[in-house]
Design an enzyme around this catalytic site. Structure first.
Site, mmCIF file in Angstrom:
data_model
loop_
_atom_site.group_PDB
_atom_site.id
_atom_site.type_symbol
_atom_site.label_atom_id
_atom_site.label_comp_id
_atom_site.label_asym_id
_atom_site.label_seq_id
_atom_site.Cartn_x
_atom_site.Cartn_y
_atom_site.Cartn_z
ATOM 1 C CG ASP A 31 55.836 17.837 -42.301
ATOM 2 O OD1 ASP A 31 55.376 16.694 -42.174
ATOM 3 O OD2 ASP A 31 57.038 18.097 -42.243
ATOM 4 C CG ASP A 63 60.134 12.609 -42.294
ATOM 5 O OD1 ASP A 63 60.122 13.745 -41.765
ATOM 6 O OD2 ASP A 63 60.102 12.432 -43.517
ATOM 7 C CG ASP A 97 58.540 16.206 -37.569
ATOM 8 O OD1 ASP A 97 58.120 17.375 -37.499
ATOM 9 O OD2 ASP A 97 58.906 15.661 -38.611
#
Lengths: 998, 322
Positions: free
Chosen positions: A361, A692, A696
């Site tokens: 992303d 991060d 995730d």
């Protein structure tokens, strides 16, 4: 691979695991505050009593995430000791001991060779195992330093008093207070809030802070406003809430637990090594069995034949390769660590290089991070920017007054500047201090109009309002160039529509014209066109402030703006692009928590959805037909909403991933990210995930390589990742890709080099068995090659630079591009190895012949030769030899064979430097390799001439002429391979390439 | 990220729609929460099917590996492909063989027919005994027991038969028979009969039948070797009691006239000097293992190498039983 793993995992997953994969079971947000209070026996004003809190603490445990089960150190050690390549060596060692046992049981004086070999093999595995264990332990130490840097504090209200306690002691029902800047200590149900905003990005991926209030706004606990989550941040305002979940029961905790429960697959390099072991084992067993049968036919006894079989199989084990591969990977890991890429697992070093799909992303990953000006619009026309160094590609009239004004605005209203001491560099390559788009403008203006610094010196800056997100413009006020003109020049740049709003006139052909509808229309069209190219557009305007209102020395107040910022004159637009990285795998999947619309816009902006590619919805809109009538195959791009993912079957999912090259997943939950990764892996892709946030981490763990952020990343994500960018700079990923591809290429070279010497090591034994000649090369000398002279040159190949631009290549196809393939074996074993063997045999025959044993005498001599009681063995000249005398000659032969292998390995390491280019193109700049050449020669000379070696290793000094026996063969290797590579380059895709390009 | 205003408009509309949709979906999500198990099972079933498919495939490909009728590939290659690669390797190995033969030929050309280039490893010749055995153990009353030994000795002495040796020249005793430049090298006479009791002529059992076996010691032939001094063989028993021994020829000398040797081409009929030692075992020596060490002495040749136990010396064990 992925296909059979994921179902297994689901089957194997415990009930807990399935439970974790479900969405969050929080219901408190729908209860009224009183109900919540009742549930936790707490009070909205007084909070919990200390007694209750203590009771809850004992019941629920501390409010902290259970650290993922750490593998015990000895398990890690054993994994290093018995994993991958080591198995091959262990098997070899066990076979050696077995052979020795057989010999010991059947012979009076068993030759110690097999015993020594077994011991050495064991030692090699253990030493290499220890080495990689300590290497990894070093990385994990860095990991540990991330943990628990600052103990969390929480402000709770208990028995009506505010107390600050350790966040671990917070229990369900606690009334707590958070304010801007705090980390939320547990999942809380908000009871009152004052302008409270939280940053949920680490949980949901949404980057915008969201406001919190006591009202339930959504059924989904993740969406509703009255719940704030553990470990998210309160950005501003204050809030008071009741703790509803603590520790592992929080949303964050569930994700962390899910992550640590995931099993990860093998790294691509581990698979390659496995494949390599299969090939080597295949070759070894084939050779062994063939010669076993031959030995039986030749009339050897069963036991002898079995010992030969074991001997041949073990001789195929490249003893030094394990160490070489480990050292090569370590070197790369070190190189990456220097560039702030911490690799947790040595094998993951290569993974980035073979990554075919990136789920990310973070758009910075995907572009070159090198913004350049692409287009500009002035004088009612779109012009292409000239980005050539010598300005040869000029496409417009540079003397146009409008252009000069535009260049002046862009140059002055710009805080970027070149870093010092780069005057000799081409402008485009200079480093700039400043943000990306300003740097782009600076370079563009410097290129076309000359020194921007001189321009800034001529127009001294008087005042400046830097860019901020509320007014979305940047302005500065300058003195004019003309010393007689006392007016001030105000220049402004910013979002085009904002700039346009402030303008009443527009500069066309150097003349100021009132902004009419027609010109506005033209502006809109240009803006849309440039925006449609996925470019970032900025508008520029200026005005000369009237002297009567702003006389010289006027005090411009940038805080409380006391000068005109409207009624300006529009000058033009400039648009910039950040070119996508050429090497980024073509399948980039954007996985984000953002809204589909935002996600799509960003995707288009950075080129994930490239120009000209449409989604199904786009096609429908263009053709004016309902979405259902569009053939989904027509659309290359697609935007999938996270919630739709749930309803997709595995086939549909595969379909989407297979048929679309440009995919954006929006509003995805952690579980869905995991599904996406699994889907890609099922289709055979090697998936990298960057992230991060805690959200995730399951995907990071599941991915072939998870890349986490060192600074902004959460602990959980760092634990789950294989690689950590210590400086959060996504450009490091590109380094990772580059290093990964390079090490893959170089490992091929190292392996080709190391395997080649296997043939001259095995063939002596084969001839020893088949034609009954004295053994030309002994076990000790073989070990001296594998673990001595071959090591440094093989490792030095890891320092080899790339032959061509590896970043322009497609990522390798794990099904086709193997580390070791039959072509490599064919070259190494079938061609170069054979020449090497001949070189060695030649030296062997020369020594024996010069000592009196002509080749014709040797055939069939073995039994007498190795018979200790025969002390008058006759040579071709009629001389008689004692056992010890001829053994000295034999060991001298071993030494000469060994030296010959060193000599032919000189040529081999030079040809292994390149796989396609000529050595003359590649050059000999690899200093380590040159060192390696000298080192192996020196070592060989040392082993041969050092006094005492005859007793220690049974190696004897050679007469100088014997060093030169293998020279013709060394030369032949070089010439042969240069010719082969020449043909390879001349006929791309030709027979030579198909058969010999490894 | 800037986009045109119109786009933004459209986006806003879509966003509204999207949000409505989302609300609906969110409700579905909630309903879905329980049936998810179901879905998982479905997926499992699908996965199983998938696996089944996969299992079927390898069967096909396994057969294809050997012969693929569709492409005509045999072991992954078509006939022409096999032909090409085999032809390549044929030519390649042919060339290599040629090159190897060439280098070997060149090397052999540089060699002398009569003298090896290097002799440093045989500078000090070894000693060997006949019969060929490290341990000579026999029952003196049973001829079959020692027959192999005396056969071995007879074989060795075949070339020393007086009838053959008579054809050879008599040489100067105590002088080297140097004949470096003569094209035909003469051979010095060593008659079998010189070994007397140990010649096997009078006593064809070489004393084995009496329990006093003869052991013949010979020094290895080395081309060009000229031992200095006066070489002789000296044997000692390594036991407590000194053993009586009789040497033939007397003094156990290896006469200098038998040196140097000129190699089997130039010196085809050459015989090396022999020394026989008869162990005069007494009654009490029977059934006891005797260790005897014979050394070459009286010359510059080494007989004390640590590693080579046969350089200039030889050790053997004899055990005679009744």
């Amino acid at each position: 691979m992925g296909a059979d793993r994921s179902p297994k995992k689901k089957k194997g997953g415990t009930k807990d695991m399935d439970d974790l994969k479900k969405e969050v079971p929080i219901t408190e947000h729908k209860m009224s505050i009183e109900e919540v209070c009742r549930k936790f026996n707490t009070d909205i004003v007084q909070g919990l009593t200390n007694a209750k809190a203590a009771e809850y603490l004992i019941r629920d445990g501390p409010n902290a995430l259970t650290p993922p089960p750490t593998t015990p150190e000895w398990v890690k050690f054993c994994r290093q000791l018995f994993g991958g390549f080591s198995i091959l060596l262990w098997t070899g060692a066990i076979l050696c001991f077995l052979a020795y046992a057989i010999q010991a049981a059947t012979e009076d004086e068993p030759a110690g060779d097999n015993l020594y070999l077994g011991i050495v093999l064991t030692a090699v595995v253990v030493i290499t195992g220890c080495f990689s264990y300590f290497q990894e332990a070093k990385s994990s130490k860095i990991m540990e330093s991330f943990k628990n840097m600052v103990p969390q504090q929480a402000l709770v209200i208990r028995e009506g008093e505010k107390v600050t306690i350790n966040a671990e002691e917070v229990v369900g029902g606690d009334l707590i207070e958070v304010k801007g800047g705090d980390r939320i200590p547990a999942d809380i149900r908000v009871v009152s809030a004052h302008g409270c905003k939280v940053d949920n990005s680490s949980l949901t991926g949404e980057s915008e802070p969201q406001s919190r209030s006591p009202d339930c706004t959504h059924d989904n606990p993740l969406e509703t406003r009255n719940v704030a989550f553990f470990s998210t941040n309160c950005v501003e305002g204050t809030a008071r809430g009741i703790v509803i979940c603590t520790g592992d029961r929080t949303v964050m905790g569930r994700i962390a637990t899910l992550t640590s429960g995931l099993e990860t697959g093998k790294t691509p390099i581990a698979k390659e090594i496995e494949h390599f072991i299969h090939i080597i084992t295949g070759v070894a067993v084939f050779l062994g069995v063939t010669f076993f049968i031959l030995a039986i036919i030749l009339g050897y006894s069963w036991l002898e034949a079995v010992i030969f079989l074991i001997g041949i199989i073990v001789a195929n084990v490249p003893e030094g390769l394990l160490a070489t591969v480990t050292v090569c990977l370590t070197l790369t890991a070190k190189r990456m660590a220097k560039k702030n890429c911490l690799v947790k697992n040595l094998e993951a070093v290569e993974t980035l290089g073979s990554t075919s799909t990136i789920c990310s992303d973070k758009t910075g990953t995907l572009t070159q991070n090198r913004m350049t000006v692409a287009h500009m619009w002035f004088d009612n026309q779109i012009h292409e920017a000239d980005t050539t160094e010598d300005q040869s590609g000029a496409s417009f009239d540079k003397s146009s007054v409008t252009w000069l004004s535009l260049a002046r605005v862009a140059g002055l209203c710009n805080r970027a500047q070149f870093k010092a001491g780069q005057d000799s560099l081409p402008i485009l390559k200079r480093d700039v201090a400043g943000d990306a788009s300003e740097s782009a403008l600076l370079k563009c203006i410097e290129l076309s109009c000359g020194s921007v610094r001189a321009m800034r010196d001529r127009n001294k800056k008087v005042a400046e309002i830097p860019f901020n997100s509320t007014n979305k413009y940047q302005l500065s006020v300058h003195e004019t160039e003309d010393p007689n003109d006392n007016r001030y020049l105000l220049v402004m740049k910013g979002a085009p529509e904002r700039i346009l709003d402030r303008c009443t006139t527009i500069l066309v052909q150097g003349k100021e014209q009132p902004m009419d509808e027609e010109l506005k229309e033209a502006f809109q069209n240009a803006y849309m066109e440039l925006g449609g190219l996925g470019e970032r557009v900025l508008g520029f305007c200026h005005v000369l402030l009237p002297e009567d209102q702003y006389p010289k020395g006027f005090a411009f107040d940038t805080e409380d703006v006391n000068f005109q910022t409207d009624n300006l004159c529009f000058v033009g637009l400039m648009s910039m692009i950040d070119p996508p990285r050429a090497a980024v795998p073509d399948a980039v999947i954007m996985v984000t928590g953002d809204h589909p619309i935002t996600a799509k816009a960003i995707a288009k902006g950075v080129g994930i959805i490239s120009e000209g590619n449409e989604t199904v919805e786009d096609i429908a809109a263009r053709l004016n037909i309902p979405v259902s009538q569009v053939n989904p195959r027509d659309a290359k791009a697609c935007v999938v909403h996270g919630t739709d993912l749930k309803d997709l079957s595995q086939d549909q999912m595969d379909d989407i991933l297979r048929n679309h090259t440009e995919i954006v997943f929006a509003r995805t939950s952690p579980q869905q990210k995991l599904i996406i990764v699994e889907g890609c892996q099922r289709l055979g892709a090697i998936v990298a995930v960057t992230g991060d946030g805690v959200n995730d981490s399951p995907a990071l763990k599941k991915a072939d390589i998870g890349v986490a952020m060192g600074i902004s990343g959460s602990d959980v994500s760092k634990q789950a990742a294989d690689m950590i960018l210590l400086d959060d700079n996504f450009a490091s990923i590109v380094t990772g890709v580059e290093e990964g591809r390079l090490i893959f290429d170089n490992l091929k070279k190292s392996i080709a080099y190391t395997l080649t010497s296997n043939i001259p090591e095995i063939t002596p034994f084969l001839f020893f068995i088949i034609v009954n000649i004295p053994l030309p090369l002994g076990t000790i000398t073989i070990l001296c090659i594998d673990l001595g002279t071959d090591m440094v040159p093989a490792i030095s190949l890891a320092y080899e630079t790339a032959e061509s631009d590896i970043m322009k290549r497609q990522p390798r196809n794990p099904a086709r591009d193997k580390l070791v393939n039959e072509r490599l074996i064919s070259i190494a074993y079938g061609q170069i190895g054979m020449i090497q063997a001949l070189g060695g045999f030649f030296a062997y025959f020369v020594i024996l012949a010069e000592n009196g044993f002509l080749p014709s005498r040797l055939v069939g001599i073995r039994l007498n030769w190795d018979d200790r009681s025969t002390n008058d063995l006759e040579d071709s000249y009629g001389q008689q030899w004692t056992y010890e005398q001829r053994k000295i000659v034999e060991f001298t032969c071993h030494t000469a064979f060994f030296v010959s292998i060193v000599v032919v390995q000189w040529a081999d390491v030079i040809i292994c430097k390149t796989r396609r280019n000529s050595v003359f193109q590649q050059g000999m700049r690899n200093k380590i390799l040159i060192f390696g050449l000298f080192e192996e020669t020196a070592l060989a000379a040392f082993l041969s001439y050092c006094p005492g070696m005859d007793v220690a290793l049974r190696m004897y000094p050679l007469k100088p002429s014997w060093w030169f026996c293998a020279f013709p063969y060394s030369f032949l290797i070089f010439v042969y391979d240069e010719i082969r590579k020449l043909l390879l380059r001349r006929n791309p895709g030709g027979w030579v390439e198909r058969e010999t390009y490894y | 990220m800037s986009s045109s205003p119109q786009e933004q408009n459209r986006e806003q509309k879509e966003e509204q729609k999207e949000e409505q949709k989302e609300d609906v979906k969110e409700e579905e999500v909630k309903k879905d929460m329980k049936p998810e198990d179901n879905q998982n099972q479905n997926e499992e079933r699908k996965a199983e099917k998938w696996e089944e498919n996969k299992k079927e495939e390898p069967k096909e490909s396994w057969k294809d590996c050997i012969y693929n009728p569709r492409t005509g590939e045999f072991m992954g290659r078509t006939a022409s492909s096999w032909g090409l690669i085999l032809l390549f390797y044929l030519v390649f190995y042919g060339f290599l063989a040629g090159m190897f033969c060439l280098t070997m030929w060149v090397m052999l050309q540089t060699l002398d027919d009569n003298v090896p280039r290097y002799q440093d490893r045989v500078a000090n010749p070894g000693l060997v005994i006949r019969p060929h055995a490290a341990e000579i153990s026999f029952n003196r009353s049973d001829p079959t027991n020692y027959n192999q030994y005396i056969q071995n000795l007879h074989n060795l002495l075949q070339r020393y038969n007086d009838s053959i040796q008579e054809r050879n020249d008599l040489c100067m005793v105590g002088e080297y028979t140097e004949q470096d430049n003569e094209p035909i090298k003469k051979v010095c006479q060593f008659k079998r009969s010189m070994l007397r009791q140990c010649s096997g002529l009078r006593d064809s059992s070489f004393g084995f039948a009496e329990g006093k076996p003869c052991i013949i010691i010979k020094m290895n032939r080395v081309i060009g070797l000229k031992p200095q001094g006066d070489p002789y063989i000296n044997c000692t028993a390594k036991g407590d009691s000194p053993l009586r021994m009789q040497y033939y020829p007397s003094e156990a000398r290896l006469d200098k006239m038998f040196f140097p040797y000129y190699g089997n081409k130039a010196h085809a009929d050459y015989v090396q000097p022999l020394v026989a030692v008869q162990l005069l075992l007494s009654r009490e020596d029977l059934n006891v293992e005797q260790t005897v060490e014979c050394k070459l002495e009286g010359t510059n040749l080494r007989n004390d190498d640590d590693r080579d136990k046969f350089m200039g010396r030889v050790v053997f064990r004899v055990k005679v039983s009744e």
